[in-house]
Design a protein around this motif. Sequence first.
Motif, PDB file in Angstrom:
ATOM      1  N   ALA A   1       1.030  -1.047   0.382  1.00 22.67           N
ATOM      2  CA  ALA A   1       0.104  -0.326   0.248  1.00 22.67           C
ATOM      3  C   ALA A   1       0.541   1.626  -0.078  1.00 22.67           C
ATOM      4  CB  ALA A   1      -0.878   0.096   0.929  1.00 22.67           C
ATOM      5  N   PHE A   2       1.612   1.061   1.151  1.00 20.05           N
ATOM      6  CA  PHE A   2       2.670   2.194   1.019  1.00 20.05           C
ATOM      7  C   PHE A   2       3.380   2.997  -0.557  1.00 20.05           C
ATOM      8  CE2 PHE A   2       2.453   2.339   5.370  1.00 20.05           C
ATOM      9  CZ  PHE A   2       1.201   3.607   5.458  1.00 20.05           C
ATOM     10  N   ILE A   3       4.106   1.154  -0.921  1.00 19.24           N
ATOM     11  CA  ILE A   3       4.883   1.675  -2.772  1.00 19.24           C
ATOM     12  C   ILE A   3       3.957   2.396  -3.359  1.00 19.24           C
ATOM     13  CG2 ILE A   3       5.534  -0.089  -4.413  1.00 19.24           C
ATOM     14  CD1 ILE A   3       6.773  -1.699  -1.747  1.00 19.24           C
TER      15      ILE A   3
ATOM     16  N   SER B   1       6.613  12.910   2.113  1.00 18.52           N
ATOM     17  CA  SER B   1       7.507  12.338   2.554  1.00 18.52           C
ATOM     18  C   SER B   1       7.695  12.153   4.442  1.00 18.52           C
ATOM     19  CB  SER B   1       8.947  12.739   2.119  1.00 18.52           C
ATOM     20  OG  SER B   1       8.818  12.601   1.077  1.00 18.52           O
ATOM     21  N   VAL B   2       7.916  13.639   4.541  1.00 21.84           N
ATOM     22  CA  VAL B   2       8.074  13.262   6.739  1.00 21.84           C
ATOM     23  C   VAL B   2       6.213  12.877   6.787  1.00 21.84           C
ATOM     24  CG1 VAL B   2       7.811  14.477   7.983  1.00 21.84           C
ATOM     25  CG2 VAL B   2       9.000  15.453   6.726  1.00 21.84           C
ATOM     26  N   LEU B   3       5.615  13.429   6.995  1.00 26.30           N
ATOM     27  CA  LEU B   3       3.248  12.510   6.908  1.00 26.30           C
ATOM     28  C   LEU B   3       3.539  11.544   6.313  1.00 26.30           C
ATOM     29  CD1 LEU B   3       1.148  15.256   5.946  1.00 26.30           C
ATOM     30  CD2 LEU B   3       1.773  14.617   7.765  1.00 26.30           C
ATOM     31  N   LEU B   4       4.011  10.942   5.286  1.00 23.93           N
ATOM     32  CA  LEU B   4       4.037   9.172   4.787  1.00 23.93           C
ATOM     33  C   LEU B   4       5.130   8.701   5.645  1.00 23.93           C
ATOM     34  CD1 LEU B   4       2.708   8.065   2.627  1.00 23.93           C
ATOM     35  CD2 LEU B   4       5.161   7.867   1.781  1.00 23.93           C
ATOM     36  N   LEU B   5       6.128   8.641   6.068  1.00 23.87           N
ATOM     37  CA  LEU B   5       6.672   8.445   6.911  1.00 23.87           C
ATOM     38  C   LEU B   5       6.257   7.749   8.184  1.00 23.87           C
ATOM     39  CD1 LEU B   5       9.610   6.484   7.403  1.00 23.87           C
ATOM     40  CD2 LEU B   5      10.584   9.260   8.169  1.00 23.87           C
ATOM     41  N   ILE B   6       5.261   9.063   8.715  1.00 23.53           N
ATOM     42  CA  ILE B   6       4.693   9.360  10.475  1.00 23.53           C
ATOM     43  C   ILE B   6       3.420   8.252  10.018  1.00 23.53           C
ATOM     44  CG2 ILE B   6       3.349  10.436  12.145  1.00 23.53           C
ATOM     45  CD1 ILE B   6       5.128  12.766  11.298  1.00 23.53           C
ATOM     46  N   GLY B   7       2.919   8.201   8.930  1.00 22.41           N
ATOM     47  CA  GLY B   7       2.246   7.479   8.628  1.00 22.41           C
ATOM     48  C   GLY B   7       2.900   5.588   9.171  1.00 22.41           C
ATOM     49  N   MET B   8       3.839   6.085   8.217  1.00 24.12           N
ATOM     50  CA  MET B   8       4.494   4.609   8.017  1.00 24.12           C
ATOM     51  C   MET B   8       4.010   3.639   9.533  1.00 24.12           C
ATOM     52  SD  MET B   8       6.910   4.788   4.674  1.00 24.12           S
ATOM     53  CE  MET B   8       7.704   2.678   5.127  1.00 24.12           C
ATOM     54  N   VAL B   9       5.557   4.523   9.990  1.00 27.19           N
ATOM     55  CA  VAL B   9       5.772   4.113  11.331  1.00 27.19           C
ATOM     56  C   VAL B   9       4.288   4.111  12.388  1.00 27.19           C
ATOM     57  CG1 VAL B   9       6.881   4.942  13.572  1.00 27.19           C
ATOM     58  CG2 VAL B   9       8.052   5.215  11.579  1.00 27.19           C
TER      59      VAL B   9
END
Length: 75
Positions: free
Chosen positions: A8-10, A33-41
């Motif tokens: 999903a993230f890819i 990128s920052v918001l996606l990284l937070i969401g991924m974590v």
Amino acid sequence: MIVLLILAFIAIIAFEAPGLVKKKMWRELAAFSVLLLIGMVLSFGQALKLPVPNPTKGIDAVFKPVTQFIESMLT
């Protein structure tokens, strides 16, 4: 479950990032990128059943002093 999250993230990155790079929207790409990284974590933490912090507490910690200041000015 983890594999689905990774896919999903890819897919999100593949759909959004090329357009931002093509239009040279570097600030938007950084924010994305920052918001996606937070969401991924947070997503991986929840999928792995780790204790994930409640984001409401963080928001409350930031805005409560501001709200109290505004209320004190109004009374």
